[in-house]
Design an enzyme around this catalytic site. Structure first.
Site, PDB file in Angstrom:
ATOM      1  N   LYS A   1      -1.928   0.372 -24.918  1.00 32.86           N
ATOM      2  CA  LYS A   1      -2.349   0.244 -26.330  1.00 32.86           C
ATOM      3  C   LYS A   1      -1.082   0.192 -27.185  1.00 32.86           C
ATOM      4  O   LYS A   1      -0.312  -0.754 -27.059  1.00 32.86           O
ATOM      5  CB  LYS A   1      -3.299   1.394 -26.676  1.00 32.86           C
ATOM      6  CG  LYS A   1      -4.584   1.352 -25.825  1.00 32.86           C
ATOM      7  CD  LYS A   1      -5.568   2.420 -26.220  1.00 32.86           C
ATOM      8  CE  LYS A   1      -6.896   2.276 -25.502  1.00 32.86           C
ATOM      9  NZ  LYS A   1      -6.944   2.977 -24.215  1.00 32.86           N
TER      10      LYS A   1
ATOM     11  N   ARG B   1      -1.919  -2.489 -18.194  1.00 32.57           N
ATOM     12  CA  ARG B   1      -3.036  -1.565 -18.036  1.00 32.57           C
ATOM     13  C   ARG B   1      -2.693  -0.523 -16.991  1.00 32.57           C
ATOM     14  O   ARG B   1      -2.315  -0.869 -15.866  1.00 32.57           O
ATOM     15  CB  ARG B   1      -4.285  -2.333 -17.593  1.00 32.57           C
ATOM     16  CG  ARG B   1      -4.903  -2.964 -18.744  1.00 32.57           C
ATOM     17  CD  ARG B   1      -5.926  -3.986 -18.525  1.00 32.57           C
ATOM     18  NE  ARG B   1      -6.030  -4.560 -19.837  1.00 32.57           N
ATOM     19  CZ  ARG B   1      -6.706  -3.989 -20.841  1.00 32.57           C
ATOM     20  NH1 ARG B   1      -7.405  -2.899 -20.655  1.00 32.57           N
ATOM     21  NH2 ARG B   1      -6.694  -4.540 -22.023  1.00 32.57           N
TER      22      ARG B   1
ATOM     23  N   ASP C   1      -5.674  13.543 -25.091  1.00 26.81           N
ATOM     24  CA  ASP C   1      -5.742  12.155 -24.629  1.00 26.81           C
ATOM     25  C   ASP C   1      -5.102  11.323 -25.748  1.00 26.81           C
ATOM     26  O   ASP C   1      -5.731  11.022 -26.759  1.00 26.81           O
ATOM     27  CB  ASP C   1      -7.215  11.762 -24.423  1.00 26.81           C
ATOM     28  CG  ASP C   1      -7.376  10.309 -24.009  1.00 26.81           C
ATOM     29  OD1 ASP C   1      -6.381   9.549 -24.109  1.00 26.81           O
ATOM     30  OD2 ASP C   1      -8.491   9.918 -23.616  1.00 26.81           O
TER      31      ASP C   1
ATOM     32  N   GLU D   1      -0.411   4.866  -0.452  1.00 21.46           N
ATOM     33  CA  GLU D   1      -1.137   6.132  -0.623  1.00 21.46           C
ATOM     34  C   GLU D   1      -0.188   7.296  -0.415  1.00 21.46           C
ATOM     35  O   GLU D   1       0.596   7.312   0.543  1.00 21.46           O
ATOM     36  CB  GLU D   1      -2.277   6.256   0.400  1.00 21.46           C
ATOM     37  CG  GLU D   1      -3.478   5.437   0.039  1.00 21.46           C
ATOM     38  CD  GLU D   1      -3.673   4.274   0.972  1.00 21.46           C
ATOM     39  OE1 GLU D   1      -2.641   3.750   1.436  1.00 21.46           O
ATOM     40  OE2 GLU D   1      -4.822   3.901   1.227  1.00 21.46           O
TER      41      GLU D   1
ATOM     42  N   TYR E   1       0.854  -1.189   0.000  1.00 24.08           N
ATOM     43  CA  TYR E   1       0.000   0.000   0.000  1.00 24.08           C
ATOM     44  C   TYR E   1       0.882   1.228   0.000  1.00 24.08           C
ATOM     45  O   TYR E   1       1.848   1.296   0.769  1.00 24.08           O
ATOM     46  CB  TYR E   1      -0.900   0.025   1.241  1.00 24.08           C
ATOM     47  CG  TYR E   1      -2.344  -0.238   0.886  1.00 24.08           C
ATOM     48  CD1 TYR E   1      -3.001   0.593  -0.015  1.00 24.08           C
ATOM     49  CD2 TYR E   1      -3.042  -1.315   1.428  1.00 24.08           C
ATOM     50  CE1 TYR E   1      -4.318   0.355  -0.370  1.00 24.08           C
ATOM     51  CE2 TYR E   1      -4.355  -1.557   1.079  1.00 24.08           C
ATOM     52  CZ  TYR E   1      -4.995  -0.721   0.174  1.00 24.08           C
ATOM     53  OH  TYR E   1      -6.290  -0.963  -0.181  1.00 24.08           O
TER      54      TYR E   1
ATOM     55  N   THR F   1      -3.306   6.123 -21.705  1.00 27.49           N
ATOM     56  CA  THR F   1      -3.220   4.792 -21.125  1.00 27.49           C
ATOM     57  C   THR F   1      -1.848   4.247 -21.527  1.00 27.49           C
ATOM     58  O   THR F   1      -1.160   4.823 -22.376  1.00 27.49           O
ATOM     59  CB  THR F   1      -4.322   3.855 -21.657  1.00 27.49           C
ATOM     60  OG1 THR F   1      -4.328   3.922 -23.074  1.00 27.49           O
ATOM     61  CG2 THR F   1      -5.671   4.231 -21.111  1.00 27.49           C
TER      62      THR F   1
HETATM   63  N1  DSN Z   1     -11.760   0.622 -24.940  1.00 29.60           N
HETATM   64  C1  DSN Z   1     -10.762   1.528 -25.484  1.00 29.60           C
HETATM   65  C2  DSN Z   1     -10.689   1.430 -26.959  1.00 29.60           C
HETATM   66  O1  DSN Z   1     -10.884   0.337 -27.447  1.00 29.60           O
HETATM   67  O2  DSN Z   1     -10.412   2.396 -27.635  1.00 29.60           O
HETATM   68  C3  DSN Z   1     -10.974   2.916 -25.038  1.00 29.60           C
HETATM   69  O3  DSN Z   1     -11.310   2.963 -23.697  1.00 29.60           O
END
Ligand code: DSN
Length: 396
Positions: A227, A233, A198, A48, A46, A224
């Protein structure tokens, strides 16, 4: 593993992943090193707070980890720590975006987020009414031009001047074209709005130099990490340190840190942060630059061949890792196309296309991305072959 049921499911999923062609534009295959970090002892802790300011004892190693991750994040995107701050604790993209809004926007109902409509390629958290981002704040939506299916900046400027949003969001979930950051900056400057990018979908392309960087223009960049960046993640929020106070907001980096914790979440997932650190290191290697370039080449080859085979590609092609195919133009709905392809072992997702006349749960198109299969080594010639297979399956 002692838990045989879960072990069985892990093996089953591993087999599934190995046996299909993965064309989900937002997915990828992480390295064994990233998985090792994810499964490490950091999951036990933990933490925080932030480095040097934790609520629990025993965080000296976690502090080292988080500082190193921040350092790697800034270095990868060529940012100086005197000008940019990065938060690496947000649990994923949606909470990262929410943290920015929480830090920046009034909560009295007057806050306005200008974001792209979901149906045109925006994300739920860019102010859509079903997302908390559209419940606490008002979405001022923009879309793509009906004719070109690309962003129309004259229209964008008109909307921004009329509505005076606090924040303009650029960066999308299903937009196949290069994003002109400078033009977004001009719109934001014209109305005194913050420019938030974003870059979740294209972060790996930006890191590898295959898409222009938003950093020279944006005030805040969220992403994120799982990707095109090919990490676990998670998410990161980059924020400029020297922003002029707008709408009474001062010291944005600290406001954003506070919005992440304690505003929206408790203990950060330090094992995920360790995985992010590994992915950032991997993305800084020369091989990743080649990877990012290949992702784009592959998407272009696939879109080009599908077009030759008679499929309408939204906006006429792609500049990045993804494309939208208007399957309904050939009489097949997006859901049917996605289902047929899945039976043939090709995984895509159904997707609305701009100005779709069908419903989101059975839209007019599919979204196809090349990040995952490029990780597996696919090249342009594989994409041409794949186009033939997709064509044959869809025409059934
Ligand atoms: N689910 C993601 C996507 O496929 O673009 C975005 O949150």
């Amino acid at each position: 593993m002692k838990d045989k049921l879960i072990q069985k499911l892990i093996i089953k999923e591993e087999k599934r992943e190995q046996s299909v062609i993965n064309l989900i534009a937002s997915e990828n295959f992480v390295s064994d090193d990233v998985r090792q970090a994810l499964g490490s002892v950091f999951t036990n802790k933990y933490a925080e707070g932030y480095p040097g300011r934790r609520y629990y004892g025993g965080n000296s190693v976690v502090d080292e980890l988080e500082l190193l991750t921040q350092e790697r994040a800034l270095k990868l995107f060529k940012l100086s720590s005197s000008k940019w701050h990065v938060n690496v604790q947000a649990l994923s993209g949606s909470p990262a975006n929410m943290a920015v809004y929480l830090a920046l926007l009034p909560l009295d109902g007057s806050g306005k987020i200008m974001g792209m409509q979901l149906a045109h390629g925006g994300h739920l958290t860019h102010g859509h009414s079903v997302s908390a981002s559209g419940k606490f704040w008002k979405q001022i939506s923009y879309g793509v031009s009906e004719k070109t299916e690309r962003i129309d900046f004259d229209e964008l400027m008109k909307i921004a001047k009329k509505e005076k949003p606090h924040i303009i969001v650029a960066g999308f979930t299903a937009y196949p074209r290069k994003i002109e950051w400078k033009k977004f900056r001009a719109v934001a400057d014209a109305v005194g709005a913050y420019l938030m990018v974003d870059m979740s979908h294209i972060a790996g392309l930006v890191a590898g130099g295959a898409h222009a960087s938003p950093f020279p223009y944006a005030d805040i960049v969220t992403t994120t990490t799982h990707k095109t960046l090919r990490g676990p993640r998670g998410a990161m929020i980059f924020v400029k340190k020297d922003l002029p106070a707008q709408a009474g907001v001062r010291d944005l980096p600290s406001k954003i840190d506070k919005a992440v914790f304690p505003g929206l979440q408790g203990g950060p997932h330090e094992n995920a942060i360790a995985g992010i650190a590994v992915a950032l290191h991997e993305a800084a290697q020369p091989a990743f630059k080649k990877y990012a370039e290949q992702v784009v080449k592959n998407a272009s080859a696939l879109a080009g061949e599908l077009a030759l085979l008679g499929w309408r590609i939204v906006s006429g092609g792609t500049d990045n890792h993804l494309m939208l195919v208007d399957t309904w133009a050939n009489g097949i709905s997006g859901k049917e196309a996605s289902d047929r392809l899945e039976i043939a072992g090709i995984i895509v997702n159904m997707n609305t296309i701009p100005n779709d006349t069908r419903k989101p749960m059975d839209p007019s198109g599919i979204r196809i991305g090349t990040a995952a299969e490029t990780t597996r080594g696919a090249k342009e010639r594989d994409m041409v072959e794949l186009a033939y297979v997709i064509d044959a399956v869809l025409r059934g």
